[in-house]
Structures are given as structure tokens and as C-alpha cells.
Write a protein that holds these residues in place. Structure first.
Motif: not given
Length: 883
Positions: A47-53, A600-602, A661-670, A684-685
Motif C-alpha cells: 500500500p505505497i506508491a511504487v513503480s517497478v521496471v 502519513f510519513s515523516r 531537512e524534514i519531509t512530511e507527506t500525507f497520501e491517499i491512493g487506490f 499526495f500533499d
């Protein structure tokens, strides 16, 4: 492995993985296994945004190295800059590092589970690859402090217990020859081996109009050997050793905008400069860039099955990386820059342990620990050449001699042949991390994931053997005026007799400064300036308003600041950072073929040091350093109140180090699958606090933290196989993204060479708050089509793909008119014969699309801007056999 097959039709994203029990056209499609969460899962259930080549896609598209990978992953961008090893990986518009060796990347690159700390260590040819996973968004919980933007994970083929192998040769334009081979098989019942290698050679496609050779050639080779030991069903050991080398002349540039220095270089000094706009692929230099890379390492991965529900893994690695560049950095046939040499030597050890298991029938857990040490040495030498002084003297109207006399320096001191800056920087980096993640099944369809990590990073930096032999760089031209000249010449400005004697002995110098000061002072007073001790200043800022010497700085003639060695009595050269990145996520199987998730990830990246000659003390340390007598500028003109001109004018950045450096990301997907295709969508935000900006300003780097950068976007990946046409597959991927700086004051922006006398600040510094982030297109997408058909003698494959990026400003420190827009077509035709021979006729950039990959203010030539054009059309024929 076949060069093309049904699996290759999955294209960029391999979206059809995980169809257990699927019906219709996809009933026979094999599941695709990924390790994006450091354990084996199918792509569908992650359940994460991942592309596979897949390997077939790499081969069918003639994707040879990591730079070409962006053509099949729209969210990924890889920018090639001035040397073969200088590439920046960017995911969702976030990324940094590359040319400044102390700025660590925000995109972590792993090869077989081992982190590659510098981009150059991941640029060898992609050979014997099983798959590449591109994870988007912060991955710091499981992948460490360099994964605030995402991860590129490259997995190679493991040794097999059956003999087999492949051999291939590619012939292409520009006299390109690429050879590859691999062989694998058993040494015993429980020991297997594999060996693979490649050679890649090509003439340069950038013609050099000067005496040196052509640019942008290829000359690289690689070798990898592996052993796989499986003494039982519960234990395996995989050992990998690799070595690769690059020796190339890279990279060609175009002088897109020609400033006032251009006519001087060409007309008065008789030099040549690189081509202007038009994608002529022509450069003019007095010698070719030399870039030599040696990259090698060994790793051992051991996996134990401790029980039916518990397993332990260990990955141990030691890597060595050497990168040497002798760079023709003035882009002319003159010798404005003499030696421009940078050497990088990096030794890295890492150890990772992972314990994974099931907790009853409701949860899966992962516990891990990671430790690494890295020792890096940077040898830097940037010296002026035999033509520099004449060039500067023409630009400044013959003022160098007078300026030397007025400031008390011997004739010929400024811009002497061989003058400049050399130093050695050493950095040690020790980090420790513990990480964990648990997937808890709240119901049969609802999974709650929580991940938490803790890490510490300790860095220690030493600047050694600092030698500065161009005192002009240390002058504070803001404070230097007629009175300062007289005082430094031993003349009391208040003594008319002494002043008269000096004027009689130096009439030209004295007259020029008096006239210039009178003119500038009159203008400044008329604009509201206040006379303070003979210096006209702004009543609000206190900065000088009238100083003709600022023209020297405005012409870009102080590219390197006053390099103060450290550690010193004030700066200890150390940073110590710690943080607790985390991830929380809910994933729900709405149907057997559709799941949705929200997370939500930090992410956290530790402090990065500016290991270039333009590093400077923090403002708060300047007074203390001066009191201790340790400022490099103090040996030029007594004790100026600011380090040098750039510091006095408040020009952007050039700090010792950038804060974390800090990154915070909210993500919803299907993710959903159906009988004739698939669709994955993610919104994503993202907010980046203290983004570590490192911008090349012509000779040195402006290093500064951007206060806050935000972005929101929508990504999609889809595959369609029309059931009515067997063998036809469409892939469509894209990202809409809106990124802006919420707060970025003191940012490096366009510097056209002028100094605004209204506030005394050079126009190389600005406030980008509220503005769009340059280089991030509003939309980027990839569309591919592939058709396979069985023939009596084998199989036919037709493939084409189109990459598109909407127009966007290239960089903030380049004029707004310099933009980038991509519309590139790649194509290939393949035949897979029944006897095992495969042929592929391919073309990349078939439509000869033209765009710029990056750019910079041209070194020592204020008002000129240079860019890196994309690679022209390449084509060739590949013949391959499997055995």
C-alpha cells in the motif's frame, strides 16, 4: 531471459502483479514480487506508491544506465550536469546532492540492499538486472536518513543452479559499441555462481571547435561476480563483488545567453566560446574534461529461517569510490581557469540486521538495526590561468594596477597565473539507526501499519592545507573607498600634505577614485543617502550607497570567497543530529481486486556540509573569529567588519552546512485490477521544512536552507490490454504536481551582474516565498504501446513510448526565459527467433526532441548563462543470444 516477452508488456509499472485467481486475459500472468518494505510482497498488496521496471522493459527500451530510467517513470527525474558522475535523482520534485560532495542526496539509491552514498556510485551500466523499484515519498523509517524524497532500489539477478547465460552486442551511431555477457551455474549441489560484465564505448557527440577533443563520449566497463550458498532450506548466503570504471570527457554546454564578457573574450582576446542557442552540439575549449571514476565493493547477505514464522537477515558491505575530474570550467579556448581539479575518495562500511516474523495470525512485524561509517577526502584546486589577468584588466578598464597600488599589494598580485584556491577537506560520518514496522490485521480486509525509527548521525569535517594566492578575492569592496586606499597606502587621509604627495605620485589612480567617488556620492546623496565619515549610506540599512568598486564584484570577479580554515577556535567542524522518522497507514481491501490506503510519513535527513571553496562561517561566528584573528580576509585590508564583498552585500547562502531537512507527506491512493487492465492512483500533499538547497553560482555553491517548500499532486499508473487484440498492451503513467516555496528568503536567484544602489544588494539574492519551484513541471507523463505476435520462425515485437513534460522554468538562478519542455519519442522493433537469437532495432529520441537538462551562470562571465542540452537522437542494432 528473453529480450521481450509477455511480461515485457507490463511496461513501466508492472501493474498487473498480484492477480491471484484472476480470470480472463490475465489468468496466466505471474505475480511480481517486490521488496519495497524490506520483505517479499506482491506489488498489488503493497500500500505505497511504487513503480517497478522489469528487466525486459530495460532491454526492449535500450535503457542502459540510471539516467535513462526517467523515461519510463514520470515521477523520477535524473539530471546530468558537468561530469559523468554528477547526476541528481529527483522524485516528486525533491532531490539534491551531486556536485557538492558534502550535500547528501534526498533520494536513496540501493543496489542489492546496499546504500550508495554518492550518485556516481550508481551510474554504471545496468547489466544483469532483475528489476528496479522506485518508491515515491518519504521512506526514512525503513531506508534511513537519505530517503526523504524516495528510494531507487536496483535488484540484480541471483546465481542459478542451472547452467545458463547470455551474450549481446550493440552497434549504434556515434560509433557506439556496447557488449554484455553473463554466465551462471552450479559449483556444487549447494553452491552456485554468476559472473557478468559489460563494456560501453562511443564517440563524443559534442564537437569541440577548439584544440581539445570532443565531449560527451562513452568509455566505461563493469564486472560483477556472485556466489550463492544454500547448505539447507533454512539458510542462504549471497556474496557479491563488483568493480566498474569510467573514463570520459563530459559534459558539453551551450552559451545560451551571451553577456558583456563574450565580445571581450572573442574580439579583444581572440578566444572562441561555445555555441549559442540552436542545439548545435558544439563547444570550444582549450582542453577536454577528464573524468575518471573507480567504483568497487563487496557485500554479503545472509538469511536464516529461525522458525516457520521468524527469520533473520544480515547485510554487510564495504565500498570504495574514487572520482577525479580535471574540468575545463571557463568554456572558452582561452585559459581563464588553469587547474580546475577535484578529487573525491570515499570509503564506506555498513551493517544491517533485520528480524521479521508473524505475531499470531493477526500481525507481521519487522525489527532492524543499521550502522555505517564513511570517510571522505576532497582535494580541490581552482586556479586562474595565463589569460585571466588580461581578461579582467580589459573588463575593468585597466584598473587592476591602480587597485593593487591603492590597497598596498605588489604589482601583478591580482589574478596572477596559477593564483587561486587549493584545499583538502576530510569528512567522517558515523550513523546508527534502529527501525521497526508492524502490520496489524484489524479485520480480514483492514490493515493498520505503524513504523518508527530512531537514528543518530555524527559528522566531523576538517578543512586542511588551505592555500589562497589571489588576494583580490579577500577584498571587502563595500568598505574600501578613497580613505581606505590612502590609509592602507600609509597616507593619513586628514593630512592635506600627505594626500597631495600621494596624488602627485599616483595621479591616475587618485584622480580616478576621486572622480568616481564624487559622481557616485552626488547620486547617492540625491537619493536620500547620509554621509557617515565620508561614506554615503542608506539611513535604514546602513549599507553604502555609493561605491564604484562594486562594479568589480558585479562583474563576477570575486567568485570564491575568503576561505577560513576550520575547525578553529570558534567552529568545531562537527554536527550531531538525531530524529525519529515514522509512518502510519491504513489499508483496506475493498474487493478482491481493489484496495485503498491512507498514510502519513515523516522523513528526516541529517545536516549536510558545504565542502566547496565557497563555504563561509555563520554570521554569528564572524565577530568571534575576527576577535581571535582567524578570518582569512583579515590579511588583506586590516580588519574589515564583514568577511568580504559577498558577505557584506548579503549574497545568498554559502554557509558552512545546511541544517537537517524534514519531509512530511500525507497520501491517499487506490489500486485496482480488472480483466483487461489495471489502474493505480495516489494523491499526495508534501511539505519540506529546511530543504537543503545547494545551487551552483558560476564557481562556488550557495548553500542555504529553504524555510518551507510544499507540493501536492496526483499520480496514476495504468495498463490496458484490449481483450479483442491479443498481444497489444498500452501503458499510461503521469503526475500532476503543484510545488511552491512557502518561505525561502535570501534565496539564490538570477544574477545579471548589476548591483542595486538603492539598497546595496546584488541581484543574486532574493525572496522566492510564494513562487513556484523551478524545474518541476505541472504535468509529466509517459505513454507506451507494445504489440507482440507469434510468427512461424519466432516472435515479433513492436514498441513505442512518448515522454512529455509541460513547460517550466529551468532554474531560479537562470533568467525566466530559459525553460524546459519535453516531448520525446522512443521506439524499437524486435525479432525473437526460435533458435534463441534475438535482434532489436531501436532508437531513443527518435523525433529529435530538444530541451535543456540544467544550466548555470557561466564562470567568470557575469551576464552569460550556459545550459546542458539533452542527448540527440541515438539508434542502433542489438543482437543477443541466450544459452
Amino acid at each position: 531471459m528473453k529480450m521481450f516477452s509477455k511480461a515485457a508488456a507490463l511496461g513501466t509499472t508492472a501493474m498487473l502483479a498480484g492477480l491471484v485467481g484472476a480470470t480472463g486475459a490475465y489468468a496466466q500472468i505471474e505475480q511480481i514480487t517486490v521488496t519495497s518494505q524490506k520483505r517479499e510482497q506482491t506489488l498489488q498488496e503493497v500500500p505505497i506508491a511504487v513503480s517497478v521496471v522489469q528487466a525486459e522493459t530495460l532491454e526492449n527500451s535500450q535503457i542502459v544506465d540510471a539516467i535513462d530510467l526517467q523515461s519510463v517513470v514520470p515521477s523520477l527525474r535524473v539530471s546530468q550536469l558537468e561530469r559523468s558522475s554528477n547526476a541528481t535523482f529527483i522524485i516528486r520534485g525533491q532531490g539534491n546532492g551531486a556536485n557538492n560532495p558534502g550535500i547528501e542526496p534526498s533520494v536513496a539509491v540501493y543496489i542489492d540492499g546496499v546504500f550508495r552514498s554518492r550518485a556516481g556510485t550508481a551510474l554504471s551500466d545496468l547489466n544483469d538486472i532483475e528489476r528496479i523499484e522506485v518508491l515515491r515519498g518519504p521512506q526514512s523509517t525503513l531506508f534511513g536518513k537519505n530517503a526523504t524524497a524516495g528510494v531507487v532500489s536496483i535488484i540484480t539477478e541471483a546465481p542459478q543452479f542451472e547452467y545458463g547465460g547470455s551474450a549481446e552486442i550493440t552497434l549504434g551511431n556515434f560509433n557506439s559499441i556496447i557488449t554484455r555477457g553473463s554466465f551462471t551455474g552450479p559449483l556444487s549441489d549447494n553452491l552456485a555462481f554468476s559472473v557478468s560484465g559489460s563494456m560501453n564505448q562511443r564517440d563524443g557527440y559534442y564537437e569541440n571547435l577548439g584544440p581539445a577533443g570532443d565531449f560527451n563520449d562513452r568509455d566505461r566497463w563493469s564486472l560483477r561476480g556472485q556466489l550463492l550458498y544454500t547448505p539447507s532450506d533454512t539458510f542462504s548466503l549471497r556474496v557479491i563483488a563488483d568493480h566498474d570504471e569510467i573514463n570520459e570527457a563530459c559534459c558539453g554546454t551551450d552559451r545560451l545567453l551571451d553577456g558583456p564578457a563574450g565580445p571581450v573574450l572573442r574580439g579583444l582576446l581572440g578566444g572562441q566560446t561555445s555555441a549559442g542557442a540552436g542545439f548545435n552540439y558544439e563547444i570550444a575549449t582549450d582542453f577536454a574534461n577528464e573524468n575518471r571514476i573507480e567504483n568497487s565493493g563487496i557485500s554479503a547477505q545472509a538469511d536464516w529461517s529461525l522458525s516457520d514464522t521468524l527469520s533473520l537477515s544480515s547485510i554487510t558491505s564495504y565500498r570504495m569510490y574514487e572520482d577525479y575530474i580535471d574540468y575545463e570550467g571557463d568554456f572558452t579556448t582561452l585559459e581563464l581557469l588553469g587547474a580546475n581539479v577535484r578529487g573525491l575518495d570515499v570509503d564506506t562500511f555498513s551493517q544491517e540486521f533485520r528480524l521479521t516474523g508473524e505475531w499470531g495470525d493477526r500481525a507481521f512485524f519487522l525489527l532492524g538495526a543499521y550502522y555505517s561509517t564513511e570517510d571522505m577526502t576532497v582535494d580541490d584546486s581552482r586556479l586562474y590561468g595565463s589569460d585571466t589577468r588580461a581578461y579582467v584588466d580589459i573588463l575593468t578598464g585597466g584598473a587592476l594596477g591602480g587597485l593593487e597600488a591603492a590597497t598596498g599589494f605588489a604589482p601583478g598580485s591580482f589574478f596572477a597565473d596559477g593564483g587561486g584556491t587549493t584545499f583538502t577537506a576530510e569528512q567522517s560520518d558515523e550513523q546508527f539507526q534502529i527501525f521497526s514496522q508492524i502490520d496489524f490485521n484489524l479485520t480480514d480486509r483492514l490493515v493498520f501499519t505503524a513504523g518508527l525509527a530512531y537514528f543518530e548521525s555524527e559528522k566531523e569535517v576538517d578543512f586542511l592545507n588551505v592555500v589562497r594566492t589571489n588576494p583580490f578575492s579577500d577584498l571587502n569592496l563595500v568598505e574600501v573607498g578613497l580613505g581606505s586606499f590612502l590609509a592602507n597606502a600609509g597616507v593619513n587621509p586628514a593630512d592635506p600634505v600627505a594626500v597631495g604627495a600621494f596624488a602627485a605620485a599616483n595621479p591616475a589612480v587618485f584622480g580616478a577614485f576621486v572622480n568616481a567617488s564624487t559622481t557616485f556620492n552626488a547620486v547617492a546623496l540625491a537619493n536620500g543617502g547620509v554621509d557617515v565619515g565620508g561614506v554615503i549610506v542608506d539611513p535604514v540599512t546602513g549599507l553604502p550607497l555609493a561605491n564604484p568598486l562594486l562594479d568589480f564584484f558585479a562583474l563576477g570577479l570575486q567568485p570564491l570567497g575568503a576561505l577560513t580554515p576550520f575547525p578553529n577556535s570558534v567552529e568545531d567542524g562537527r554536527t550531531s543530529d538525531s530524529d525519529t522518522p515514522y509512518t502510519v497507514r491504513l489499508a483496506y481491501d475493498a474487493t478482491d481486486r481493489t484496495n485503498v490506503y491512507a498514510s502519513f510519513s515523516r522523513g528526516f535527513k541529517a545536516s549536510s556540509w558545504n565542502l566547496t571553496p565557497d563555504t563561509r562561517p555563520n554570521s554569528s561566528d564572524i565577530a568571534a573569529l575576527r576577535a581571535a584573528g582567524e578570518l582569512a580576509a583579515d590579511n588583506a585590508l586590516g580588519a574589515p567588519t564583514i568577511v568580504n564583498t559577498a558577505e557584506a552585500l548579503g549574497v545568498a547562502g554559502n554557509q558552512r552546512f545546511a541544517r537537517p531537512e524534514i519531509t512530511e507527506t500525507f497520501e491517499i491512493g487506490f489500486k485496482t485490477r480488472f480483466d483487461w487492465g489495471s489502474l493505480d492512483v495516489a494523491y499526495f500533499d508534501q511539505t519540506i521544512t529546511d530543504f537543503q538547497s545547494s545551487v551552483f553560482q558560476g564557481a562556488g555553491f550557495a548553500v542555504i536552507n529553504a524555510g518551507e517548500q510544499s507540493a501536492n499532486g496526483l499520480e496514476f499508473d495504468s495498463v490496458i490490454e484490449p481483450p479483442s487484440i491479443e498481444g497489444l498492451t498500452f501503458t499510461l503513467s503521469g503526475i500532476w504536481m503543484d510545488a511552491e516555496y512557502d518561505d525561502f528568503q535570501g534565496a539564490p536567484v538570477v544574477s545579471g551582474g548589476a548591483v542595486d544602489l538603492a539598497d546595496g544588494v546584488q541581484d543574486g539574492t532574493g525572496d522566492l516565498s510564494g513562487q513556484a519551484v523551478a524545474g518541476i513541471p505541472e504535468f509529466a507523463g509517459s505513454f507506451g504501446v507494445e504489440y507482440t505476435r507469434q510468427l512461424s520462425f519466432g516472435e515479433l515485437m513492436l514498441r513505442g513510448d512518448w515522454q512529455y513534460e509541460s513547460e517550466v522554468r529551468l532554474l531560479e538562478n537562470l533568467p525566466e526565459s530559459i525553460s524546459r519542455q519535453v516531448s520525446t519519442v522512443n521506439a524499437s522493433i524486435g525479432l525473437n527467433f526460435n533458435n534463441g537469437v534475438e535482434t532489436l532495432l531501436w532508437a531513443r529520441n527518435l523525433n529529435e526532441d530538444e530541451y535543456y537538462t540544467s544550466g548555470f551562470p557561466t564562470t567568470l562571465q557575469s551576464g552569460s548563462f550556459s545550459v546542458y542540452p539533452n542527448q540527440p537522437r541515438t539508434y542502433g542494432l542489438t543482437v543477443r543470444t541466450n544459452f
